[in-house]
Design an enzyme around this catalytic site. Sequence first.
Site, PDB file in Angstrom:
ATOM      1  N   ASN A  48       0.822  -1.218   0.000  1.00  0.00           N
ATOM      2  CA  ASN A  48       0.000   0.000   0.000  1.00  0.00           C
ATOM      3  C   ASN A  48       0.856   1.268   0.000  1.00  0.00           C
ATOM      4  OD1 ASN A  48      -2.378  -1.526   0.178  1.00  0.00           O
ATOM      5  ND2 ASN A  48      -2.119  -1.722   2.390  1.00  0.00           N
ATOM      6  N   HIS A 139     -13.909  -1.707   6.790  1.00  0.00           N
ATOM      7  CA  HIS A 139     -12.745  -2.436   7.301  1.00  0.00           C
ATOM      8  C   HIS A 139     -13.007  -3.030   8.689  1.00  0.00           C
ATOM      9  CE1 HIS A 139      -8.477  -2.693   8.807  1.00  0.00           C
ATOM     10  NE2 HIS A 139      -8.322  -3.136   7.576  1.00  0.00           N
ATOM     11  N   GLU A 183     -15.629   3.951   4.593  1.00  0.00           N
ATOM     12  CA  GLU A 183     -14.309   4.216   4.028  1.00  0.00           C
ATOM     13  C   GLU A 183     -14.527   5.155   2.842  1.00  0.00           C
ATOM     14  OE1 GLU A 183     -11.917   0.646   3.174  1.00  0.00           O
ATOM     15  OE2 GLU A 183     -13.044  -0.426   4.706  1.00  0.00           O
ATOM     16  N   SER A 187     -10.704  -0.792   0.645  1.00  0.00           N
ATOM     17  CA  SER A 187      -9.367  -1.376   0.598  1.00  0.00           C
ATOM     18  C   SER A 187      -9.273  -2.623  -0.268  1.00  0.00           C
ATOM     19  CB  SER A 187      -8.895  -1.710   2.010  1.00  0.00           C
ATOM     20  OG  SER A 187      -9.801  -2.590   2.642  1.00  0.00           O
ATOM     21  N   ASP A 212     -13.191   6.974   6.964  1.00  0.00           N
ATOM     22  CA  ASP A 212     -11.842   6.414   7.037  1.00  0.00           C
ATOM     23  C   ASP A 212     -11.194   6.619   5.670  1.00  0.00           C
ATOM     24  OD1 ASP A 212      -9.568   4.838   6.898  1.00  0.00           O
ATOM     25  OD2 ASP A 212     -10.381   3.264   8.189  1.00  0.00           O
ATOM     26  N   HIS A 215      -7.058   4.793   2.387  1.00  0.00           N
ATOM     27  CA  HIS A 215      -6.520   4.483   1.052  1.00  0.00           C
ATOM     28  C   HIS A 215      -6.642   5.658   0.075  1.00  0.00           C
ATOM     29  CE1 HIS A 215      -5.642   0.294   1.934  1.00  0.00           C
ATOM     30  NE2 HIS A 215      -6.717   0.352   2.699  1.00  0.00           N
ATOM     31  N   LYS A 240       0.144   3.828   4.652  1.00  0.00           N
ATOM     32  CA  LYS A 240      -0.107   3.468   3.246  1.00  0.00           C
ATOM     33  C   LYS A 240       0.604   4.489   2.344  1.00  0.00           C
ATOM     34  CE  LYS A 240      -4.086   1.035   4.969  1.00  0.00           C
ATOM     35  NZ  LYS A 240      -3.342  -0.152   5.396  1.00  0.00           N
TER      36      LYS A 240
END
Length: 397
Positions: A48, A139, A183, A187, A212, A215, A240
């Site tokens: 990542n 997640h 998110e 992910s 979140d 990513h 990441k």
Amino acid sequence: MVGSESRYQAFLDARRREGLRRFLNQVAARDARTINVGGRCCVNLASNDYLALRFHKALIRCAAEWAEAYGVGSGASRLVTGNLDLFAPIEAKVAKLKNKPAALIMASGFQTNAAVLQALFDKAVLGAEPTVFTDRLNHASMHFGCQAAGARELRYRHCDAKHLGELLSQHEQDERPKFILTESVFSMDGDVAPVGEISHLARAYGATLIVDDAHATGILGRGGQGLSGDADIAIGTFSKALGGFGGYVASTETVRDYLINRCSGLIYSTALPPPVLGAIDAALDLVPSMDAERAHVAGLAQRFRDRAVAVGLSTGASTTQIVPVVVGSPETALAISLRLRSAGFWAVAIRPPTVPVGTARLRLAFTAAHEGSDVDRLLDALAEEDVPRQASAMLNS
Ligand SMILES: Cc1ncc(COP(=O)(O)O)c(C=O)c1O
């Protein structure tokens, strides 16, 4: 022998039978592009480290300098041994990047979700049990935080703002506090939540929106600020795109103060060590100016998707640097992953329970260290595979 060892063994045996047993593969990595697995040098498609900052000289230099100057450990929790003077400037940079009034950093992203959500959903403080509307593919650390708080989770269909709206409307008369948890970039799917629409719903129904941005931070959004601009509370990680380690939460001064007083993961855990802080600090200085790297990564992922889709592979709804190739069964995913390894690619199989049953996949992550030729050779290797084309249908079921 540990008391319940036979039970643990039975669990492991069942996992093996189902093709779901996990192992720690021994690897060696000396640069951001490749990884040595079992003596074989592979192109690393499993990291990542989207901006390839992990091996960036500026991060390494700052980490080494801060270790030399301030030691390799921080000694105790920030509340116990004192808040090292290194934290305030870094938190100011995080707040600026995330465009929020304040930020607080702590140990890993997992710990941040687990502990921050537990604190935010504390029913004793809120005066009533909160209802948390969560994307069903959020997640594990987010579910963990909800469970730790004993919060009621109402799961809406993945990235489905309409379904979220229906659930919110069903609970409109409910006076208890409402939160929405998602998110920004997912992910395992590389797709993007409709954060703007969700934030409209949050405002319409008086819910607090928590995003979140693990990513997206560093790799998406203007200057790498991520996609949590509309959120009341942004959570994320430095592990990441920022190449290092640690988690953050960005919101108002009151939320920050509250967490300092209530968040167990901050209060009862040793502060991040100076070398880690040094790497974070250097990464935060670099990220805003890395538009060329962001464009390069986006181009690689698009090049892969275009050709993969043309030969009938399913990349789901991915539009980002994370691209799944959905194959269906865990056994197929493992077999393809192994053969790709022989062809010089480290592309790991992601299996249930990390992803829903029937949607085992290879999860590919493109980074600034990759080249167009890596993508093309990977596609050539995948073309040799008999990937079940219908597996992708499972994604949306
Ligand atoms: C969405 C999301 N949040 C949090 C985490 C945890 O972050 P960290 O690896 O820093 O613990 C991850 C990591 O996999 C993630 O994908």
